[in-house]
Design a protein around this motif. Structure first.
Motif, PDB file in Angstrom:
ATOM      1  N   UNK A  79     -17.727  19.521  -0.510  1.00  9.44           N
ATOM      2  CA  UNK A  79     -16.312  19.667  -0.213  1.00  9.44           C
ATOM      3  C   UNK A  79     -15.440  18.488  -0.611  1.00  9.44           C
ATOM      4  N   UNK A  80     -14.160  18.774  -0.857  1.00  8.30           N
ATOM      5  CA  UNK A  80     -13.155  17.740  -1.075  1.00  8.30           C
ATOM      6  C   UNK A  80     -11.928  18.092  -0.247  1.00  8.30           C
ATOM      7  N   UNK A  81     -11.255  17.085   0.272  1.00  6.17           N
ATOM      8  CA  UNK A  81     -10.083  17.272   1.132  1.00  6.17           C
ATOM      9  C   UNK A  81      -8.814  16.927   0.356  1.00  6.17           C
ATOM     10  N   UNK A  82      -7.788  17.735   0.514  1.00  5.77           N
ATOM     11  CA  UNK A  82      -6.508  17.513  -0.154  1.00  5.77           C
ATOM     12  C   UNK A  82      -5.642  16.604   0.721  1.00  5.77           C
ATOM     13  N   UNK A  83      -5.094  15.563   0.115  1.00  2.00           N
ATOM     14  CA  UNK A  83      -4.200  14.644   0.826  1.00  2.00           C
ATOM     15  C   UNK A  83      -2.950  14.419  -0.007  1.00  2.00           C
ATOM     16  N   UNK A  84      -1.881  15.131   0.319  1.00  2.00           N
ATOM     17  CA  UNK A  84      -0.606  14.948  -0.371  1.00  2.00           C
ATOM     18  C   UNK A  84       0.494  14.545   0.610  1.00  2.00           C
ATOM     19  N   UNK A  85       0.116  14.153   1.809  1.00  2.00           N
ATOM     20  CA  UNK A  85       1.092  13.747   2.824  1.00  2.00           C
ATOM     21  C   UNK A  85       0.981  12.253   3.081  1.00  2.00           C
ATOM     22  N   UNK A  86       2.097  11.591   3.408  1.00  2.00           N
ATOM     23  CA  UNK A  86       2.065  10.149   3.657  1.00  2.00           C
ATOM     24  C   UNK A  86       1.485   9.834   5.024  1.00  2.00           C
ATOM     25  N   UNK A  87       1.205   8.561   5.290  1.00  2.00           N
ATOM     26  CA  UNK A  87       0.711   8.172   6.614  1.00  2.00           C
ATOM     27  C   UNK A  87       1.742   8.451   7.699  1.00  2.00           C
ATOM     28  N   UNK A  88       1.267   8.538   8.925  1.00  2.00           N
ATOM     29  CA  UNK A  88       2.152   8.673  10.083  1.00  2.00           C
ATOM     30  C   UNK A  88       2.598   7.288  10.535  1.00  2.00           C
ATOM     31  N   UNK A  89       3.900   7.173  10.856  1.00  2.00           N
ATOM     32  CA  UNK A  89       4.430   5.895  11.317  1.00  2.00           C
ATOM     33  C   UNK A  89       3.854   5.525  12.673  1.00  2.00           C
ATOM     34  N   UNK A  90       3.612   4.244  12.843  1.00  2.00           N
ATOM     35  CA  UNK A  90       3.297   3.700  14.145  1.00  2.00           C
ATOM     36  C   UNK A  90       4.529   3.049  14.724  1.00  2.00           C
ATOM     37  N   UNK A  91       4.356   1.945  15.427  1.00  2.00           N
ATOM     38  CA  UNK A  91       5.452   1.206  16.031  1.00  2.00           C
ATOM     39  C   UNK A  91       5.668  -0.092  15.264  1.00  2.00           C
ATOM     40  N   UNK A  92       6.918  -0.336  14.839  1.00  2.00           N
ATOM     41  CA  UNK A  92       7.293  -1.578  14.169  1.00  2.00           C
ATOM     42  C   UNK A  92       8.112  -2.403  15.157  1.00  2.00           C
ATOM     43  N   UNK A  93       7.703  -3.636  15.388  1.00  2.00           N
ATOM     44  CA  UNK A  93       8.328  -4.479  16.409  1.00  2.00           C
ATOM     45  C   UNK A  93       8.985  -5.708  15.788  1.00  2.00           C
ATOM     46  N   UNK A  94      10.168  -6.042  16.297  1.00  2.00           N
ATOM     47  CA  UNK A  94      10.907  -7.219  15.839  1.00  2.00           C
ATOM     48  C   UNK A  94      10.509  -8.435  16.672  1.00  2.00           C
ATOM     49  N   UNK A  95       9.271  -8.829  16.562  1.00  2.00           N
ATOM     50  CA  UNK A  95       8.792  -9.963  17.334  1.00  2.00           C
ATOM     51  C   UNK A  95       7.321 -10.183  17.084  1.00  2.00           C
ATOM     52  N   UNK A  96       6.792 -11.315  17.535  1.00  2.00           N
ATOM     53  CA  UNK A  96       5.374 -11.646  17.335  1.00  2.00           C
ATOM     54  C   UNK A  96       4.465 -10.952  18.337  1.00  2.00           C
ATOM     55  N   UNK A  97       4.239  -9.662  18.136  1.00  2.00           N
ATOM     56  CA  UNK A  97       3.389  -8.903  19.038  1.00  2.00           C
ATOM     57  C   UNK A  97       4.132  -8.165  20.121  1.00  2.00           C
ATOM     58  N   UNK A  98       5.440  -8.288  20.160  1.00  2.00           N
ATOM     59  CA  UNK A  98       6.262  -7.567  21.120  1.00  2.00           C
ATOM     60  C   UNK A  98       7.605  -7.279  20.460  1.00  2.00           C
ATOM     61  N   UNK A  99       8.343  -6.346  21.037  1.00  2.00           N
ATOM     62  CA  UNK A  99       9.628  -5.964  20.465  1.00  2.00           C
ATOM     63  C   UNK A  99      10.751  -6.649  21.226  1.00  2.00           C
ATOM     64  N   UNK A 100      11.720  -7.178  20.500  1.00  2.00           N
ATOM     65  CA  UNK A 100      12.864  -7.790  21.160  1.00  2.00           C
ATOM     66  C   UNK A 100      14.154  -7.248  20.560  1.00  2.00           C
ATOM     67  N   UNK A 101      15.163  -7.216  21.399  1.00  2.67           N
ATOM     68  CA  UNK A 101      16.457  -6.663  20.994  1.00  2.67           C
ATOM     69  C   UNK A 101      17.412  -7.731  20.486  1.00  2.67           C
TER      70      UNK A 101
END
Length: 268
Positions: free
Chosen positions: A120-142
């Protein structure tokens, strides 16, 4: 069309000695690409097979494609040229995330037959799913300012005061179930009036499979800056994911209009 090659394990089988439906052996994906996963829904697939029947000889071989081993639901059976021991067929509109299996059915001149299918072979024509992008060093800040970034002030090209500091960006939770994530590229950007990120391909920094990066950024007071991560899977599908943004605040609170508070006492 993208070519995918299927190759047998050099099968030497006497069909006249096999019972009906006996397994010839698993055909294996091969060639100069990773045929376990393919990055196109339109393909040219090929089969190479090596079969013999010393008693009555090979009469015909037929190929089909299915969504489970032994099935022909993705492409109906098509005759293969037995003397060539090879077959190629174009297939289109395959479904993302589905695994497909080639099936070869061979008949001898005495009425015997046998089948074999690929792994078997699997078809992959879709992009990765987004995770969480944070504006900080390991945490998110506003918000961020001089106390958190230690910026250096300078004069920008427009004559206005700007502040240069390293903005950290971290991310987690990205996924690609079909082929897996090959790597990330990241940047810090602003947004235009249309809401789109003001970032070009040249602005990205490749970071491999790391989950963080820091970017020397020229900032202005009260402007909003966004961490942006571009995730690419092993088939080259790409997705851009943004943080919620961090506002740069250079100035302290304004107390010029604050009213003086006086303490009042009264006698009983």
């Amino acid at each position: 069309f993208r070519r995918v090659l299927f190759r047998s394990l050099a099968l030497q089988v006497a069909l006249g000695q096999l019972s009906m439906g006996a397994l010839l052996g698993f055909l294996q994906l091969a060639g100069d690409i990773d045929a376990d996963v393919v990055g196109s829904a339109d393909l040219e697939v090929g089969i190479l097979f090596d079969l013999t029947d010393d008693e009555s000889g090979i009469r015909e071989a037929r190929w089909c494609l299915g969504t489970f081993p032994g099935a022909c639901d993705a492409h109906p059976p098509v005759a293969a040229e037995v003397p060539l021991r090879a077959f190629k067929q174009s297939v289109a509109n395959l479904i993302d995330g589905v695994t497909y299996y080639s099936l070869v059915t061979t008949h001898n001149n005495a009425g015997g037959w046998a089948t074999s299918f690929t792994d078997g072979f699997t078809v992959d024509v879709s992009p990765p799913d987004c995770g969480t992008v944070m504006d900080g060093p390991g945490f998110d800040r506003q918000f961020a300012g001089p106390s958190t970034l230690n910026p250096v002030s300078t004069i920008g090209d427009d004559g206005e005061l700007v502040f240069i500091a390293a903005l950290p960006v971290t991310w987690e939770g990205f996924s690609d179930w079909n082929s897996g994530i090959a790597g990330y590229a990241a940047a810090v950007t602003t947004r235009g009036a249309d809401g789109e990120a003001n970032v070009t391909a040249a602005a990205y920094t490749d970071v491999g499979l790391a989950g963080s990066a820091s970017f020397l950024t020229m900032m202005r007071h009260a402007a909003i800056y966004y961490g942006v991560v571009s995730a690419t899977d092993k088939m080259g599908n790409e997705r851009q994911c943004l943080s919620t943004g961090v506002t740069y605040d250079q100035t302290p609170p304004d107390t010029t209009n604050a009213q003086r508070s006086e303490e009042h006492t009264s006698e009983l």
